[in-house]
Scaffold this motif. Structure first.
Motif, short mmCIF file in Angstrom:
data_model
loop_
_atom_site.label_atom_id
_atom_site.label_comp_id
_atom_site.label_asym_id
_atom_site.label_seq_id
_atom_site.Cartn_x
_atom_site.Cartn_y
_atom_site.Cartn_z
N LEU A 118 -8.82 -7.51 -13.20
CA LEU A 118 -7.70 -6.78 -12.61
C LEU A 118 -7.38 -7.30 -11.21
O LEU A 118 -6.22 -7.60 -10.89
N THR A 119 -8.39 -7.41 -10.37
CA THR A 119 -8.14 -7.85 -9.00
C THR A 119 -7.86 -9.35 -8.92
O THR A 119 -7.14 -9.81 -8.02
N TRP A 120 -8.40 -10.12 -9.86
CA TRP A 120 -8.08 -11.54 -9.94
C TRP A 120 -6.59 -11.74 -10.21
O TRP A 120 -5.95 -12.64 -9.64
N LEU A 121 -6.02 -10.90 -11.07
CA LEU A 121 -4.59 -10.99 -11.34
C LEU A 121 -3.78 -10.74 -10.07
O LEU A 121 -2.78 -11.43 -9.82
N LEU A 122 -4.22 -9.78 -9.26
CA LEU A 122 -3.54 -9.52 -7.98
C LEU A 122 -3.64 -10.74 -7.07
O LEU A 122 -2.66 -11.11 -6.40
N LEU A 123 -4.80 -11.39 -7.04
CA LEU A 123 -4.98 -12.59 -6.22
C LEU A 123 -4.08 -13.72 -6.69
O LEU A 123 -3.46 -14.42 -5.86
N VAL A 154 0.83 -1.20 0.00
CA VAL A 154 0.00 0.00 0.00
C VAL A 154 0.87 1.25 0.00
O VAL A 154 0.52 2.26 -0.62
N GLY A 155 2.01 1.18 0.67
CA GLY A 155 2.93 2.32 0.66
C GLY A 155 3.47 2.61 -0.72
O GLY A 155 3.63 3.77 -1.11
N LEU A 156 3.74 1.55 -1.50
CA LEU A 156 4.20 1.75 -2.88
C LEU A 156 3.12 2.41 -3.72
O LEU A 156 3.41 3.28 -4.56
N VAL A 157 1.86 2.00 -3.52
CA VAL A 157 0.76 2.62 -4.24
C VAL A 157 0.68 4.11 -3.90
O VAL A 157 0.50 4.96 -4.78
N ASN A 158 0.80 4.46 -2.62
CA ASN A 158 0.75 5.86 -2.21
C ASN A 158 1.92 6.66 -2.75
O ASN A 158 1.78 7.84 -3.07
N ALA A 159 3.08 6.03 -2.86
CA ALA A 159 4.28 6.75 -3.30
C ALA A 159 4.35 6.91 -4.81
O ALA A 159 4.70 7.98 -5.31
N ALA A 160 4.06 5.83 -5.55
CA ALA A 160 4.27 5.85 -7.00
C ALA A 160 3.01 5.69 -7.83
O ALA A 160 3.06 5.82 -9.05
N GLY A 161 1.89 5.38 -7.19
CA GLY A 161 0.65 5.22 -7.93
C GLY A 161 0.34 3.78 -8.23
O GLY A 161 1.23 2.91 -8.22
N PRO A 162 -0.92 3.47 -8.55
CA PRO A 162 -1.32 2.08 -8.78
C PRO A 162 -0.70 1.45 -10.02
O PRO A 162 -0.47 0.24 -10.05
N VAL A 163 -0.43 2.25 -11.06
CA VAL A 163 0.13 1.68 -12.30
C VAL A 163 1.54 1.16 -12.04
O VAL A 163 1.89 0.03 -12.41
N VAL A 164 2.37 1.97 -11.40
CA VAL A 164 3.74 1.54 -11.08
C VAL A 164 3.71 0.34 -10.15
O VAL A 164 4.48 -0.63 -10.33
N ALA A 165 2.83 0.37 -9.15
CA ALA A 165 2.73 -0.76 -8.22
C ALA A 165 2.33 -2.04 -8.94
O ALA A 165 2.86 -3.12 -8.65
N ALA A 166 1.42 -1.93 -9.91
CA ALA A 166 0.99 -3.10 -10.67
C ALA A 166 2.14 -3.65 -11.52
O ALA A 166 2.33 -4.88 -11.60
N VAL A 167 2.90 -2.76 -12.14
CA VAL A 167 4.04 -3.21 -12.96
C VAL A 167 5.07 -3.92 -12.09
O VAL A 167 5.60 -4.98 -12.47
N VAL A 168 5.36 -3.38 -10.92
CA VAL A 168 6.32 -4.00 -10.01
C VAL A 168 5.82 -5.37 -9.56
O VAL A 168 6.59 -6.34 -9.51
N ALA A 169 4.52 -5.47 -9.27
CA ALA A 169 3.96 -6.74 -8.82
C ALA A 169 4.07 -7.81 -9.90
O ALA A 169 4.48 -8.95 -9.63
N VAL A 170 3.71 -7.45 -11.14
CA VAL A 170 3.79 -8.41 -12.24
C VAL A 170 5.24 -8.80 -12.51
O VAL A 170 5.56 -9.99 -12.70
#
Length: 466
Positions: free
Chosen positions: A105-110, A41-57
């Motif tokens: 989108l959320t299924w991919l996170l799961l 959640v801190g990464l989302v707050n710092a860099a935004g959801p798009v960057v956080a999603a790219v890092v997660a993938v």
């Protein structure tokens, strides 16, 4: 006259085997993976959801490559099939979802969270898993405290996500940090949410305590980390986290008492006693919730959660069997979610109860599968903690403090799941998969093929060091 002998007493001592560079890098990567889940959640707050999603993938791709290279031993029949069943039902719900884009989108996170939990449990031993969780927790504690100090000393005022300084006073719910470190108010750390910070700090306190009990080195420094986590936990001021901490303490006491049982049937009396204590505590808490939450500085309806629950139930009852479609968390841009439940002029993105969230999204089938997942996890982690390690006729081996971690984390998740949906995503779901799979694959600490460390450099298995 000099005499020479091959007797072991006269042999020169040898240094303990050192970990290979490959294994150190592997554990460091696992620390990063756990850190992404624990503080994502801190990464989302710092860099935004798009960057956080790219890092997660990207992290999932790297973990997949490492898995293929190392090929850790794994028994297919001992995989967490109940968790897979919940994942399969969430996948199927895309077909009838009222918000298909959000479901995908959320299924991919799961899927990523589930895979990363399996990955960490497969490539690390129990000792390394606990060390990795502790290291990730240190990063979250340190970065949260450093962030709050920097805001108070440099910004000297509230801060919005993306490191934006607001030009005018806004609703405090929008702030990433409220600049409360030195004025006695609730702090939020990297999470931008005091409840999430408190839950993460409770995880840190638990894992640091387990490490101390296991005789970890640099104990003074570890005690300092525990004190810092406790400071942030108290300053977060989360009523749910305080109740969870009390429940975790009760579970810890119960486990330690159960470990003293020597005769058949001795545990039964303790089970009945602690069941009575637990039911009495829960009933007293519910009946006296106005007084309890008043002492904690909260309203009896848990900051409007009862109203949220009523709205969620009303919609969930329209599709009670299969639900409206998976979406954890809710995506606020979806037409059916945007403006549906509003708190402080902001669209609510969770049901504030993992059970109601599962009912809304996946119906009674999803609730049943989720209940089975948590029942299996709690059941296995409980006996993993209370039973003596035994693989032959010997029944007097000492318990390992490491076995406490899964059941204490489970106690936290059970309580948190009553008023939050956190156990369904990120570190909550990762730990359920990680510890649940690890207990099934390796029910004894230090024993079995999966308790061997993996050397990436040589592509072979080596025994873990103490």
């Amino acid at each position: 006259m000099a005499m020479y002998t091959n007797h072991p007493v006269s042999a020169l001592p040898t240094a303990p085997p050192r970990e290979t560079t490959g294994h150190l890098l592997l554990r460091a990567w696992c620390v990063f993976v756990i850190l992404l889940a624990l503080g994502g959640v801190g990464l989302v707050n710092a860099a935004g959801p798009v960057v956080a999603a790219v890092v997660a993938v990207a992290s999932a791709v790297v973990s997949a490559v490492i898995w293929v290279v190392t090929r850790p031993p794994m028994a297919v029949r001992r995989l967490p099939w109940l968790a897979f069943a919940y994942l399969a039902w969430a996948t199927a719900s895309i077909a009838w979802s009222a918000w298909p884009a959000a479901s995908v989108l959320t299924w991919l996170l799961l899927v990523i969270t589930t895979f990363q939990g399996l990955f960490v449990g497969a490539v690390l031993t129990w000792r390394d898993v606990v060390r990795a969780v502790a290291s990730a927790a240190k990063w979250v504690v340190g970065l949260s405290l450093l962030f709050e100090v920097a805001v108070s000393l440099l910004v000297r005022g509230p801060l919005l996500p993306g490191f934006v300084v607001p030009s005018a006073r806004m609703d405090p719910i929008l702030y990433w940090s409220r600049d409360n470190l030195f004025d006695g108010g609730r702090i939020q750390g990297l999470f931008g949410n005091a409840d999430l910070l408190a839950a993460a700090m409770l995880v840190a306190i638990i894992v640091f305590g387990v490490r101390l009990a296991a005789g970890a080195p640099r104990r003074v420094l570890l005690m300092l980390w525990t004190a810092l986590a406790a400071f942030l936990f108290v300053r977060a001021g989360s009523a749910t986290a305080f109740i969870a901490a009390a429940f975790v303490a009760l579970v810890l006491g119960t486990v330690l008492v159960m470990r003293t049982a020597r005769r058949p049937g001795e545990r039964t009396r303790w089970y009945l006693l602690y069941a009575a204590i637990g039911l009495g505590f829960g009933g007293a808490l519910w009946l006296g919730r106005e007084t309890v939450f008043g002492v904690l500085g909260r309203e009896a309806d848990l900051l409007g959660r009862e109203g949220i629950w009523a709205d969620v139930l009303a919609r969930a009852d329209q599709r009670p069997i299969a639900g409206w479609g998976f979406s954890t968390p809710w995506v606020p841009t979806e037409p059916l979610i945007d403006g549906w439940i509003v708190d402080h002029d902001q669209t609510v993105v969770q049901a504030h109860s993992m059970w109601l969230d599962a009912y809304l999204q996946l119906g009674v089938v999803g609730v049943a599968l989720l209940a089975l997942v948590f029942f299996a996890y709690v059941w296995r982690s409980w006996f993993f903690a209370v039973d003596r390690p035994r693989w032959d006729l010997r029944d007097d081996r000492p318990h390992s403090p490491l076995t406490l971690l899964p059941t204490l984390i489970g106690a936290l998740l059970v309580v948190q799941g009553l008023t939050e949906s956190g156990p369904l995503l990120l570190w909550g779901w990762m730990f359920v998969v990680l510890f649940g799979a690890k207990i099934k694959q390796t029910p004894l600490v230090g024993v079995g093929p999966s308790e061997q460390s993996i050397s990436i450099e040589r592509g072979e298995l080596v025994r873990p060091s103490a």
